[in-house]
Design a protein around this motif. Structure first.
Motif, PDB file in Angstrom:
ATOM      1  N   GLY A  22      95.012  84.752  35.287  1.00  0.00           N
ATOM      2  CA  GLY A  22      96.217  85.185  34.593  1.00  0.00           C
ATOM      3  C   GLY A  22      96.946  84.091  33.860  1.00  0.00           C
ATOM      4  O   GLY A  22      98.166  84.148  33.710  1.00  0.00           O
ATOM      5  N   LEU A  25      99.495  84.903  31.412  1.00  0.00           N
ATOM      6  CA  LEU A  25     100.671  85.610  31.909  1.00  0.00           C
ATOM      7  C   LEU A  25     101.651  84.718  32.664  1.00  0.00           C
ATOM      8  O   LEU A  25     102.698  85.194  33.087  1.00  0.00           O
ATOM      9  CB  LEU A  25     100.237  86.757  32.828  1.00  0.00           C
ATOM     10  CG  LEU A  25      99.348  87.815  32.200  1.00  0.00           C
ATOM     11  CD1 LEU A  25      98.949  88.847  33.232  1.00  0.00           C
ATOM     12  CD2 LEU A  25     100.044  88.466  31.035  1.00  0.00           C
ATOM     13  N   LEU A  29     105.445  85.910  33.101  1.00  0.00           N
ATOM     14  CA  LEU A  29     105.757  86.284  34.475  1.00  0.00           C
ATOM     15  C   LEU A  29     106.885  85.421  35.032  1.00  0.00           C
ATOM     16  O   LEU A  29     107.768  85.921  35.733  1.00  0.00           O
ATOM     17  CB  LEU A  29     104.511  86.180  35.350  1.00  0.00           C
ATOM     18  CG  LEU A  29     104.566  86.857  36.712  1.00  0.00           C
ATOM     19  CD1 LEU A  29     104.986  88.317  36.606  1.00  0.00           C
ATOM     20  CD2 LEU A  29     103.228  86.760  37.413  1.00  0.00           C
ATOM     21  N   GLY A  76      97.728  94.450  35.456  1.00  0.00           N
ATOM     22  CA  GLY A  76      96.740  93.382  35.559  1.00  0.00           C
ATOM     23  C   GLY A  76      95.375  93.912  35.960  1.00  0.00           C
ATOM     24  O   GLY A  76      94.350  93.461  35.454  1.00  0.00           O
ATOM     25  N   ALA A  96     100.744  91.996  29.801  1.00  0.00           N
ATOM     26  CA  ALA A  96     101.728  91.303  28.975  1.00  0.00           C
ATOM     27  C   ALA A  96     102.730  92.288  28.383  1.00  0.00           C
ATOM     28  O   ALA A  96     103.935  92.012  28.361  1.00  0.00           O
ATOM     29  CB  ALA A  96     101.036  90.522  27.862  1.00  0.00           C
ATOM     30  N   ILE A  99     105.064  93.341  31.135  1.00  0.00           N
ATOM     31  CA  ILE A  99     106.003  92.262  31.463  1.00  0.00           C
ATOM     32  C   ILE A  99     107.105  92.166  30.406  1.00  0.00           C
ATOM     33  O   ILE A  99     108.280  92.070  30.745  1.00  0.00           O
ATOM     34  CB  ILE A  99     105.262  90.914  31.621  1.00  0.00           C
ATOM     35  CG1 ILE A  99     104.401  90.938  32.885  1.00  0.00           C
ATOM     36  CG2 ILE A  99     106.244  89.749  31.672  1.00  0.00           C
ATOM     37  CD1 ILE A  99     103.461  89.759  33.013  1.00  0.00           C
TER      38      ILE A  99
END
Length: 147
Positions: A22, A25, A29, A76, A96, A99
């Motif tokens: 990830g 991310l 995140l 995810g 993404a 998020i």
């Protein structure tokens, strides 16, 4: 002591694998986590200033934030499935988009909390966030409709 070291080693390996997977991310995140904390704090300030501070409602807020993280995890997994050969017809990173959408929601909530406390909130900022939220939703819908 050996069991503790084994658990730490397993967690470190799992964390490393997750970070490797990830990497795209990490920043979004981290931003999400920061705005979640800011929203929680501003919500607590709002509740305190209005005399409605309640531990049960606070716990519900924490559970809601944990639910957001589960939602990111689901997105995810969708991304992972798309990368493993399962035919998925979208081209964006689902996690993404989720998020970013959650960050915008948290920012809108912070603005509402600040306004409820009596702080000045520029109207253009709320409108801008609303347009960003609509743009993210439209992007996701357009990608889905194209395929």
């Amino acid at each position: 002591m050996k069991n503790e070291n084994s658990v730490i080693a397993i967690l470190a390996a799992a964390g490393g694998a997750l970070c490797s997977y990830g990497a795209k991310l990490v920043v979004p995140l981290a931003v999400l986590l920061l705005v979640m904390v800011a929203d929680y704090v501003s919500g607590m300030a709002k509740a305190w200033s209005t005399g409605t501070l309640c531990s049960r409602i606070g716990l519900r807020g924490i559970l809601k934030k944990l639910g957001y993280l589960v939602l990111v995890g689901v997105a995810g997994v969708v991304d992972w499935l798309a990368q493993t050969g399962v035919e998925v017809t979208f081209q964006f990173l689902a996690a993404a988009i989720v998020i970013v959408w959650l960050i915008i929601n948290e920012l809108l909530s912070i603005l509402e909390n600040v306004a409820a406390i009596g702080g000045p909130v520029p109207a253009f900022l709320q409108k801008l966030l609303g347009r960003l939220k609509n743009a993210v939703e439209k992007k996701a819908e357009d990608e889905n409709a194209d395929h």
